[in-house]
Motif scaffolding. Structure first.
Motif, PDB file in Angstrom:
ATOM      1  N   LEU A  93       0.827  -1.208   0.000  1.00  0.00           N
ATOM      2  CA  LEU A  93       0.000   0.000   0.000  1.00  0.00           C
ATOM      3  C   LEU A  93       0.860   1.257   0.000  1.00  0.00           C
ATOM      4  CD1 LEU A  93      -2.794  -1.029   2.530  1.00  0.00           C
ATOM      5  CD2 LEU A  93      -3.019  -0.770   0.064  1.00  0.00           C
ATOM      6  N   VAL A  94       1.950   1.243   0.780  1.00  0.00           N
ATOM      7  CA  VAL A  94       2.846   2.396   0.789  1.00  0.00           C
ATOM      8  C   VAL A  94       3.490   2.583  -0.582  1.00  0.00           C
ATOM      9  CG1 VAL A  94       4.993   3.305   1.765  1.00  0.00           C
ATOM     10  CG2 VAL A  94       3.286   2.261   3.259  1.00  0.00           C
ATOM     11  N   ALA A  95       3.860   1.494  -1.229  1.00  0.00           N
ATOM     12  CA  ALA A  95       4.449   1.590  -2.567  1.00  0.00           C
ATOM     13  C   ALA A  95       3.435   2.122  -3.571  1.00  0.00           C
ATOM     14  CB  ALA A  95       4.961   0.214  -3.007  1.00  0.00           C
ATOM     15  N   LEU A  96       2.166   1.717  -3.445  1.00  0.00           N
ATOM     16  CA  LEU A  96       1.131   2.229  -4.339  1.00  0.00           C
ATOM     17  C   LEU A  96       0.992   3.743  -4.214  1.00  0.00           C
ATOM     18  CD1 LEU A  96      -1.789  -0.362  -4.111  1.00  0.00           C
ATOM     19  CD2 LEU A  96      -0.685   0.424  -6.193  1.00  0.00           C
ATOM     20  N   ILE A  97       1.053   4.237  -2.992  1.00  0.00           N
ATOM     21  CA  ILE A  97       0.921   5.670  -2.764  1.00  0.00           C
ATOM     22  C   ILE A  97       2.143   6.420  -3.288  1.00  0.00           C
ATOM     23  CG2 ILE A  97       0.734   7.442  -0.971  1.00  0.00           C
ATOM     24  CD1 ILE A  97      -0.713   5.305   0.730  1.00  0.00           C
ATOM     25  N   LEU A 110       5.859  -2.986  -7.246  1.00  0.00           N
ATOM     26  CA  LEU A 110       4.918  -3.575  -6.297  1.00  0.00           C
ATOM     27  C   LEU A 110       5.400  -4.918  -5.747  1.00  0.00           C
ATOM     28  CD1 LEU A 110       2.232  -3.265  -4.854  1.00  0.00           C
ATOM     29  CD2 LEU A 110       1.133  -4.414  -6.782  1.00  0.00           C
ATOM     30  N   PRO A 111       5.780  -5.888  -6.589  1.00  0.00           N
ATOM     31  CA  PRO A 111       6.248  -7.157  -6.014  1.00  0.00           C
ATOM     32  C   PRO A 111       7.515  -7.001  -5.178  1.00  0.00           C
ATOM     33  CG  PRO A 111       6.642  -7.093  -8.383  1.00  0.00           C
ATOM     34  CD  PRO A 111       5.764  -5.933  -8.069  1.00  0.00           C
ATOM     35  N   LEU A 112       8.385  -6.046  -5.560  1.00  0.00           N
ATOM     36  CA  LEU A 112       9.599  -5.823  -4.775  1.00  0.00           C
ATOM     37  C   LEU A 112       9.246  -5.296  -3.390  1.00  0.00           C
ATOM     38  CD1 LEU A 112      12.676  -5.709  -4.573  1.00  0.00           C
ATOM     39  CD2 LEU A 112      12.574  -3.399  -5.545  1.00  0.00           C
ATOM     40  N   ALA A 113       8.321  -4.337  -3.319  1.00  0.00           N
ATOM     41  CA  ALA A 113       7.931  -3.769  -2.023  1.00  0.00           C
ATOM     42  C   ALA A 113       7.267  -4.820  -1.136  1.00  0.00           C
ATOM     43  CB  ALA A 113       6.987  -2.587  -2.241  1.00  0.00           C
ATOM     44  N   VAL A 114       6.323  -5.575  -1.697  1.00  0.00           N
ATOM     45  CA  VAL A 114       5.631  -6.595  -0.907  1.00  0.00           C
ATOM     46  C   VAL A 114       6.608  -7.679  -0.443  1.00  0.00           C
ATOM     47  CG1 VAL A 114       3.842  -8.368  -0.951  1.00  0.00           C
ATOM     48  CG2 VAL A 114       3.430  -6.157  -2.055  1.00  0.00           C
ATOM     49  N   GLY A 115       7.467  -8.114  -1.347  1.00  0.00           N
ATOM     50  CA  GLY A 115       8.441  -9.149  -0.996  1.00  0.00           C
ATOM     51  C   GLY A 115       9.386  -8.712   0.105  1.00  0.00           C
ATOM     52  N   LEU A 116       9.829  -7.442   0.064  1.00  0.00           N
ATOM     53  CA  LEU A 116      10.721  -6.947   1.114  1.00  0.00           C
ATOM     54  C   LEU A 116      10.003  -6.872   2.463  1.00  0.00           C
ATOM     55  CD1 LEU A 116      12.661  -4.123  -0.775  1.00  0.00           C
ATOM     56  CD2 LEU A 116      13.504  -6.380  -0.094  1.00  0.00           C
ATOM     57  N   GLY A 117       8.720  -6.522   2.440  1.00  0.00           N
ATOM     58  CA  GLY A 117       7.955  -6.522   3.678  1.00  0.00           C
ATOM     59  C   GLY A 117       7.856  -7.910   4.286  1.00  0.00           C
ATOM     60  N   VAL A 118       7.608  -8.903   3.456  1.00  0.00           N
ATOM     61  CA  VAL A 118       7.528 -10.290   3.931  1.00  0.00           C
ATOM     62  C   VAL A 118       8.881 -10.738   4.476  1.00  0.00           C
ATOM     63  CG1 VAL A 118       7.181 -12.678   3.196  1.00  0.00           C
ATOM     64  CG2 VAL A 118       5.617 -10.889   2.405  1.00  0.00           C
ATOM     65  N   LEU A 119       9.955 -10.406   3.761  1.00  0.00           N
ATOM     66  CA  LEU A 119      11.296 -10.814   4.190  1.00  0.00           C
ATOM     67  C   LEU A 119      11.707 -10.143   5.493  1.00  0.00           C
ATOM     68  CD1 LEU A 119      13.143 -10.857   0.765  1.00  0.00           C
ATOM     69  CD2 LEU A 119      12.843 -12.814   2.292  1.00  0.00           C
TER      70      LEU A 119
END
Length: 341
Positions: A93-97, A110-119
């Motif tokens: 969501l932060v990356a979308l904004i 988007l996949p990079l931001a989500v993946g880093l959050g999970v990691l």
């Protein structure tokens, strides 16, 4: 130097939401997570009060065994999995904004931001996960939902499952000075907050509207799952509800909470506007039945399919995409406004 339990509790009390106690214990990933989420929205900070003795013991045990590394696979943790999902969605969501206007955002950003959050969640404590496989799952899932904000959910789910599958204990590393650790944490914090702050300060109106539109799309997905939808709506109004529970009548501070509820209503207004526009695109009234919506969609798709309009292909392509988007909006079930009250 052994870590003290009393010092840990003091740091937890005065700076827990920004991870001071985790920084003291050498849990840098946990400290960064708390810095970016303010202690997991405060709930994680309060919950770990009972776990501080275990954290201290783990830190002291790690200091005494710097040259050895644990073998085997860590036990599966449902709490960590859920946290990976939530933080992955939050990072998305932060990356979308912040970055959605960039080219190829849905393929790369988007996949990079989500993946880093999970990691980041996967690296909390004495565990970690495989970097390449987790990001690979995120990048492979992203094209399936290209161009849709709701892509955050399946990307986070795929990355979280992969991170759990490849979980392992951290290998031993040489201790670093506090200045080096702070420097690394500072860079990570600026990389996360910098673009968001720039977008908010330099383009406030557009950022506010995009946040509302993103949350609207996010909430509309939960309309398929009423219980989860009600939970997410309650989270949006949580500050107001907590204040009302503690104080009763908000009184002189009610203006702030009125603005909060206005924002909530603003989010829902996007859903209403999208539905009205979708009815117009399909040439229907807002009382049209599902059968009428489906029939109108099929007729318009046949008329405006680009293969049937070679002489005006660009215009046909535009109408075709509008028709598909309108049908997708009207295919989602709606709940009456105010049902969350």
């Amino acid at each position: 130097m052994a870590k003290g339990l009393l010092v840990t509790y003091v740091l937890w009390a005065i700076g827990g939401p920004i991870g001071l106690h985790h920084l003291y214990l050498g849990r840098d990933s946990h400290a960064l997570l708390w810095m970016l989420t303010l202690g997991g929205g405060g709930l994680g900070w309060l919950w770990e009060f009972w776990n501080l003795p275990n954290f201290v013991a783990q830190a002291n045990r790690t200091q005494g065994q710097k040259q050895s590394s644990r073998e085997g696979i860590p036990p599966l943790s449902p709490i960590r999995f859920v946290a990976q999902m939530i933080v992955g969605i939050y990072f998305g969501l932060v990356a979308l904004i912040s970055f959605s206007s960039m080219a190829n955002f849905y393929i790369v950003g988007l996949p990079l931001a989500v993946g880093l959050g999970v990691l980041l969640v996967a690296a909390v404590g004495n565990q970690t996960s495989d970097f390449k496989n987790t990001l690979g799952a995120a990048f492979l899932t992203s094209p399936v939902f290209y161009g849709r904000p709701i892509a955050i959910l399946p990307i986070s789910l795929a990355a979280s499952i992969t991170a759990q599958k490849h979980r392992r204990y951290k290998s031993s590393v040489e201790s670093e000075t506090l200045s080096v650790r702070l420097y690394r944490l500072g860079l990570a914090y600026l990389a996360f907050m910098g673009p968001l702050a720039y977008s908010t300060l330099c383009n406030t109106a557009a950022t506010f509207s995009y946040v509302a539109e993103t949350l609207s799309s996010f909430l509309s997905w939960f309309s398929f799952f009423p219980l989860l939808g009600h939970l997410m709506e309650s989270v949006l109004l949580l500050p107001y509800q907590i204040w009302w529970l503690l104080v009763g009548d908000p009184g002189i501070n009610s203006h702030y909470f009125q603005e909060w509820e206005k924002f909530y209503e603003f989010v829902h207004s996007f859903q209403d506007e999208k539905h009205q526009l979708a009815y117009q695109v399909l040439g229907l009234s807002d009382r049209a039945t599902n059968e009428e919506i489906h029939r109108s969609y099929q007729e318009l798709v046949k008329i405006w399919h680009p293969d049937h309009n070679q002489h005006q292909r660009e215009e046909a392509q535009r109408h075709f995409l509008e028709i598909q988007a309108a049908y997708e909006v009207l295919s989602q079930p709606r709940r009456p406004r105010g049902s969350q009250r």
